[in-house]
Design a protein around this motif. Structure first.
Motif, PDB file in Angstrom:
ATOM      1  N   LEU A 287       0.788  -1.231   0.000  1.00 36.57           N
ATOM      2  CA  LEU A 287       0.000   0.000   0.000  1.00 36.57           C
ATOM      3  C   LEU A 287       0.825   1.288   0.000  1.00 36.57           C
ATOM      4  O   LEU A 287       0.408   2.293  -0.591  1.00 36.57           O
ATOM      5  N   ALA A 288       1.981   1.306   0.650  1.00 29.64           N
ATOM      6  CA  ALA A 288       2.674   2.572   0.936  1.00 29.64           C
ATOM      7  C   ALA A 288       3.011   3.378  -0.313  1.00 29.64           C
ATOM      8  O   ALA A 288       2.879   4.604  -0.331  1.00 29.64           O
ATOM      9  N   HIS A 289       3.455   2.713  -1.387  1.00 29.69           N
ATOM     10  CA  HIS A 289       3.878   3.460  -2.578  1.00 29.69           C
ATOM     11  C   HIS A 289       2.705   4.044  -3.359  1.00 29.69           C
ATOM     12  O   HIS A 289       2.897   4.891  -4.231  1.00 29.69           O
ATOM     13  N   ARG A 290       1.487   3.620  -3.044  1.00 33.14           N
ATOM     14  CA  ARG A 290       0.304   4.107  -3.758  1.00 33.14           C
ATOM     15  C   ARG A 290      -0.310   5.341  -3.093  1.00 33.14           C
ATOM     16  O   ARG A 290      -1.189   5.980  -3.676  1.00 33.14           O
ATOM     17  N   LEU A 291       0.112   5.645  -1.891  1.00 35.42           N
ATOM     18  CA  LEU A 291      -0.484   6.728  -1.114  1.00 35.42           C
ATOM     19  C   LEU A 291       0.268   8.042  -1.354  1.00 35.42           C
ATOM     20  O   LEU A 291       1.481   8.046  -1.538  1.00 35.42           O
ATOM     21  N   ILE A 292      -0.470   9.147  -1.331  1.00 37.29           N
ATOM     22  CA  ILE A 292       0.139  10.459  -1.527  1.00 37.29           C
ATOM     23  C   ILE A 292      -0.063  11.286  -0.267  1.00 37.29           C
ATOM     24  O   ILE A 292      -1.205  11.569   0.122  1.00 37.29           O
TER      25      ILE A 292
END
Length: 323
Positions: A287-292
């Motif tokens: 999930l982390a790389h998809r969050l802004i």
């Protein structure tokens, strides 16, 4: 989709371990990263590697291809790279007067997209259809890439000169983001030792076949996910969308990817059902790389991986419900 039997799960666990062992012989000291990458392979996803040069990214991609008896190709992304250089193009054959399709390097089992952020957005986007649909369309005709198909894309997080930021739509196509990092002292000394087999892809054992991997990728969808577990994953996604430090939370595609990865991980542990700890273990890399983050969060030095960990900790997990 029928639930996997315990015998099928046991067979997959052995195969998963064999693939990880074979790859770890070349990529030493990074077993947890290898396990996650192999999990993505069997879950039908792709991997984004953020690392400095010389840490074994190419070795990882080639070793996975060697272990599954498949092919691997590498694309060095540069500002002048064109979409056709990736997907292939239609070529006129003077001898026959026919137009034939000449496949690009994406027609392989494991594709290393090296320094993907050095290519222009149009070229980066050329991978989107292939990553999602496993198909290249040229002149209205679809061409299927081999199955399985794993993209391992790399980014250098240090050198940002001449780079193009990956758009959110493309980041969302990667099932997980991982980092190899430098090996610990013991393994780095082994890598430095003259005559060491570390990094020698030619010595990686072939332990399975592409056809077997493709078959298992479909079969693993039968790993049981109880309704409370689905509600738990959905609650995690909803919490990221309500998190004040984020201006973009987890998409539905991200949550589906988390479930697929959890199914594969559960089977690799010898279980035919998913438990909350599977989701918790994989939430950050998936999930982390998809969050802004918001601008204030960036200025405060907030890290999306840490935010994901806090969000998961704040969502009540259900009690395990075996199939």
């Amino acid at each position: 989709m029928s639930t996997l039997s315990q015998e099928q799960v046991a067979a997959f666990r052995l195969l998963h371990t064999d693939v990880v062992d074979a790859v770890s012989a070349a990529v030493q000291g990074k077993r947890s990263v290898v396990e996650l990458t192999v999990t993505c392979l069997f879950a039908g996803g792709h991997v984004l590697l953020e690392d400095v040069p010389g840490t074994g990214k190419t070795t990882l991609a080639r070793s996975i291809a060697a272990a599954l008896g498949g092919t691997s190709r590498r694309i060095q992304f540069t500002p002048d790279l064109l979409p056709a250089d990736i997907t292939g193009t239609a070529v006129f054959e003077p001898g026959t007067g026919e137009i034939t399709f000449r496949p690009g390097p994406v027609f392989t089992h494991v594709l290393l997209a090296d320094e993907i952020n050095r290519a222009a957005a149009k070229t980066q986007s050329a991978l989107l259809e292939v990553m999602a649909e496993r198909t290249v369309t040229v002149d209205g005709i679809g061409h299927r890439v081999p199955d399985p198909f794993l993209v391992i894309a790399t980014q250098n997080p240090i050198d940002l000169d001449g780079t193009y930021r990956l758009p959110e739509a493309q980041l969302d196509r990667f099932l997980a983001r991982v980092s190899l990092g430098y090996p610990d002292a013991e393994h780095e000394i082994e890598v430095l030792r003259p005559g060491s087999e570390a990094g020698v892809v030619e010595h990686v054992r072939e332990v399975t076949t592409p056809a077997r991997v493709a078959e298992l990728t479909v079969a693993l969808r039968g790993v049981h996910v109880a309704d409370p577990l689905l509600a738990y994953v959905r609650a995690i996604g909803a919490a990221t969308r309500q998190e004040e430090r984020l201006r973009l939370g987890a998409s539905t595609r991200a949550l589906r990817g988390l479930i697929a990865a959890a199914q594969t991980f559960a089977a690799s542990q010898g279980r035919h059902y998913v438990v909350p700890s599977d989701v918790q273990r994989l939430a950050e890399p998936v999930l982390a790389h998809r969050l802004i983050p918001t601008r204030d969060a960036v200025l405060a030095g907030e890290d999306t991986a840490a935010i994901v960990a806090e969000v998961v900790q704040g969502v009540e997990a259900p009690r395990p419900v075996p199939a």
